[in-house]
Design a protein around this motif. Structure first.
Motif, PDB file in Angstrom:
ATOM      1  N   SER A   6       0.831  -1.131  -0.092  1.00  0.00           N
ATOM      2  CA  SER A   6       0.062  -0.120   0.184  1.00  0.00           C
ATOM      3  C   SER A   6       0.942   1.382  -0.064  1.00  0.00           C
ATOM      4  O   SER A   6       0.424   2.458  -0.012  1.00  0.00           O
ATOM      5  N   VAL A   7       2.097   1.173  -0.136  1.00  0.00           N
ATOM      6  CA  VAL A   7       2.744   2.168  -0.083  1.00  0.00           C
ATOM      7  C   VAL A   7       3.493   2.724  -1.489  1.00  0.00           C
ATOM      8  O   VAL A   7       4.295   1.754  -2.070  1.00  0.00           O
ATOM      9  N   ARG A   8       3.757   3.931  -1.644  1.00  0.00           N
ATOM     10  CA  ARG A   8       4.234   4.347  -3.072  1.00  0.00           C
ATOM     11  C   ARG A   8       5.574   5.363  -2.547  1.00  0.00           C
ATOM     12  O   ARG A   8       5.114   6.295  -1.805  1.00  0.00           O
ATOM     13  N   VAL A   9       6.640   5.143  -3.140  1.00  0.00           N
ATOM     14  CA  VAL A   9       7.692   6.014  -2.803  1.00  0.00           C
ATOM     15  C   VAL A   9       8.345   6.596  -3.990  1.00  0.00           C
ATOM     16  O   VAL A   9       8.490   5.887  -5.084  1.00  0.00           O
ATOM     17  N   LEU A  10       8.715   7.692  -3.765  1.00  0.00           N
ATOM     18  CA  LEU A  10       9.361   8.447  -5.068  1.00  0.00           C
ATOM     19  C   LEU A  10      10.955   8.562  -4.609  1.00  0.00           C
ATOM     20  O   LEU A  10      11.138   9.235  -3.649  1.00  0.00           O
ATOM     21  N   GLU A  11      11.719   8.102  -5.415  1.00  0.00           N
ATOM     22  CA  GLU A  11      13.087   8.186  -5.216  1.00  0.00           C
ATOM     23  C   GLU A  11      13.779   9.189  -6.076  1.00  0.00           C
ATOM     24  O   GLU A  11      13.850   8.932  -7.367  1.00  0.00           O
ATOM     25  N   ILE A  12      14.491  10.251  -5.635  1.00  0.00           N
ATOM     26  CA  ILE A  12      15.474  11.087  -6.388  1.00  0.00           C
ATOM     27  C   ILE A  12      16.689  10.411  -6.527  1.00  0.00           C
ATOM     28  O   ILE A  12      17.241  10.117  -5.684  1.00  0.00           O
ATOM     29  N   GLY A  13      16.951   9.887  -7.711  1.00  0.00           N
ATOM     30  CA  GLY A  13      18.271   8.855  -7.836  1.00  0.00           C
ATOM     31  C   GLY A  13      19.477   9.484  -7.138  1.00  0.00           C
ATOM     32  O   GLY A  13      19.761  10.681  -7.598  1.00  0.00           O
ATOM     33  N   GLY A  14      20.200   8.837  -6.438  1.00  0.00           N
ATOM     34  CA  GLY A  14      21.571   9.069  -6.055  1.00  0.00           C
ATOM     35  C   GLY A  14      22.433   8.004  -5.905  1.00  0.00           C
ATOM     36  O   GLY A  14      22.286   7.204  -6.656  1.00  0.00           O
ATOM     37  N   LEU A  15      23.410   8.202  -5.159  1.00  0.00           N
ATOM     38  CA  LEU A  15      24.189   6.965  -4.861  1.00  0.00           C
ATOM     39  C   LEU A  15      24.041   6.435  -3.258  1.00  0.00           C
ATOM     40  O   LEU A  15      23.704   7.088  -2.352  1.00  0.00           O
ATOM     41  N   GLN A  67       8.463  19.692 -12.902  1.00  0.00           N
ATOM     42  CA  GLN A  67       6.965  19.510 -12.896  1.00  0.00           C
ATOM     43  C   GLN A  67       6.763  18.137 -12.829  1.00  0.00           C
ATOM     44  O   GLN A  67       5.628  17.504 -12.493  1.00  0.00           O
ATOM     45  N   LEU A  68       7.347  17.110 -13.637  1.00  0.00           N
ATOM     46  CA  LEU A  68       7.293  15.687 -13.535  1.00  0.00           C
ATOM     47  C   LEU A  68       7.326  15.384 -12.130  1.00  0.00           C
ATOM     48  O   LEU A  68       6.657  14.352 -11.724  1.00  0.00           O
ATOM     49  N   VAL A  69       8.618  15.567 -11.597  1.00  0.00           N
ATOM     50  CA  VAL A  69       8.729  15.268 -10.088  1.00  0.00           C
ATOM     51  C   VAL A  69       7.518  15.750  -9.448  1.00  0.00           C
ATOM     52  O   VAL A  69       7.055  14.741  -8.104  1.00  0.00           O
ATOM     53  N   LEU A  70       7.307  16.819  -9.329  1.00  0.00           N
ATOM     54  CA  LEU A  70       5.858  17.304  -8.593  1.00  0.00           C
ATOM     55  C   LEU A  70       4.482  16.687  -8.959  1.00  0.00           C
ATOM     56  O   LEU A  70       3.682  16.176  -7.810  1.00  0.00           O
ATOM     57  N   ALA A  71       4.370  16.191 -10.058  1.00  0.00           N
ATOM     58  CA  ALA A  71       3.394  15.540 -10.448  1.00  0.00           C
ATOM     59  C   ALA A  71       3.313  14.072  -9.525  1.00  0.00           C
ATOM     60  O   ALA A  71       2.551  13.453  -9.370  1.00  0.00           O
ATOM     61  N   LEU A  72       4.634  13.489  -9.712  1.00  0.00           N
ATOM     62  CA  LEU A  72       4.771  12.068  -9.085  1.00  0.00           C
ATOM     63  C   LEU A  72       4.725  12.198  -7.354  1.00  0.00           C
ATOM     64  O   LEU A  72       4.170  11.414  -6.760  1.00  0.00           O
ATOM     65  N   VAL A  73       5.199  13.325  -6.838  1.00  0.00           N
ATOM     66  CA  VAL A  73       5.058  13.807  -5.553  1.00  0.00           C
ATOM     67  C   VAL A  73       3.426  13.835  -5.209  1.00  0.00           C
ATOM     68  O   VAL A  73       3.284  13.195  -3.873  1.00  0.00           O
TER      69      VAL A  73
END
Length: 373
Positions: A6-15, A67-73
């Motif tokens: 039930s959890v959705r996570v948005l990851e800003i890719g990093g290391l 805007q893509l990130v905010l839409a996913l947020v």
């Protein structure tokens, strides 16, 4: 069904710790979308950390990417970012902007030094954070330099796992209150927090303030020894019943060097030398066959490749070759069963599908608005 379906996570890719945390969440069923920038050449880690995720390309320095990130947020329960303090704010994607779009968002910030303090803006890596937090200090004998396993002590132990704890705790709070939160997960904080068991032992005199004076780095019954073939084994017979069993199994009960009390520190150097000489007489496999079936608190020091072939690890299915890569199964287990590793995706593999999904969702929202009375 998995525990985090039930959890959705948005990851800003990093290391490092951020991607590991996101992989861990995906292992347990979370729907993880990783936003990455197209890059050429090798990265420090392979695609294993992308297992179970979806991935989309976006350049966060462009308005289109923002805007893509905010839409996913807007549809996410949690966000993971691992930039230096202030970078996400400069990109227009800091906590204020994201929580304005989604007030229920748990905004996870993964850094080495934290969001505040004199070192907050400085660069660093796993070993630096573990060193300053105090965690690296005891990683090695007194006559050798402290060395920690690659990324385990800081990035994973003090970083990724504390970030995951913070994210899941924030999600629990949000589902109860409707309010999001910002998680400041600093590796120095987590690495220091992990020392509380050691600091508790310090109160009882088990851990000293000088290297080479504590049980873990001076007691002969809690040490690492080299074998005849150059391989290593470990002994951890702290409790008296396990210590007695160790001596009995090794035929040392009547030996004069072991006649006194177990915790007679004056006798420890001689006993360690005796054990070291004994273990040098046979290869590692001999000591495994002798001590592994007992409660003498024994463990052979194995490489990951060797560990994958150990009967215990094989019986539990801990390691496997998946997509041609040796990897460990998701952990922990639920109802006695481990989840199988999911496939790892290539960076940006789901860009088109995710963009189409957002476009369809936007069109549906407009249609619903027009249909509303």
């Amino acid at each position: 069904m998995k525990v985090l379906d039930s959890v959705r996570v948005l990851e800003i890719g990093g290391l490092g710790p951020g991607p590991f945390c996101a992989m861990h969440l995906a292992d347990l069923g979370a729907d993880v979308i990783s936003v990455v920038r197209e890059a050429k050449g090798k990265t420090p880690t392979g695609p294993l950390l992308n297992r179970g995720k979806r991935s989309v390309f976006a350049d966060l320095k462009t308005e289109e990417g923002r805007q893509l990130v905010l839409a996913l947020v807007a549809e996410a329960d949690a966000l993971i970012e691992g930039m230096r303090p202030g970078v996400m704010e400069r990109l227009g994607l800091g906590p204020d902007e994201c929580l304005r779009v989604n007030p229920r968002l748990v905004y996870g910030r993964m850094t080495g030094w934290g969001q505040s303090g004199p070192l907050a803006p400085r660069a660093g890596h796993d070993t630096n954070y573990a060193a300053v937090s105090g965690a690296l200090w005891g990683c090695g004998p007194v006559d050798a330099r402290p060395v920690s396993p690659f990324a385990v002590l800081g990035d994973i132990g003090g970083g990724a796992l504390y970030l995951m704890t913070g994210l899941l705790s924030g999600i629990v709070q949000t589902r109860a209150t409707g309010r999001g939160t910002v998680v400041d997960a600093a590796i120095v904080d987590g690495s220091a927090h992990m020392l509380n068991l050691m600091l508790s032992a310090r109160q009882n005199g088990v851990v000293a303030d000088t290297r080479g004076q504590s049980v873990h780095d001076s007691a002969p019954f809690y040490d690492t020894y080299v074998c005849a073939d150059g391989e290593h084994i470990t002994i951890g017979a702290l409790e008296p019943q396990f210590y007695s069993l160790l001596l009995d199994t090794l035929g040392l009960v009547a030996h004069p060097d072991f006649g006194g009390a177990q915790w007679d520190k004056a006798a420890w150097p001689v006993r360690r030398a005796r054990l070291a000489a004994l273990f040098l007489t046979q290869p590692r496999a001999h000591w495994q066959a002798l001590l592994e079936p007992t409660d003498a608190c024994f463990g052979a020091v194995l490489s990951p490749l060797e560990a994958a072939q150990h009967p215990h690890m094989r019986a539990r299915g801990v390691y496997s070759e998946h997509q041609g890569v040796l990897q460990a199964a998701p952990a922990p287990r639920f109802d006695g069963a481990a989840y199988a590793p999911a496939d790892a995706c290539l960076p940006g593999a789901h860009t088109q599908a995710i963009m189409q999904g957002l476009e369809q969702a936007g069109a549906q929202a407009v249609w619903r608005q027009r249909r509303a009375p």
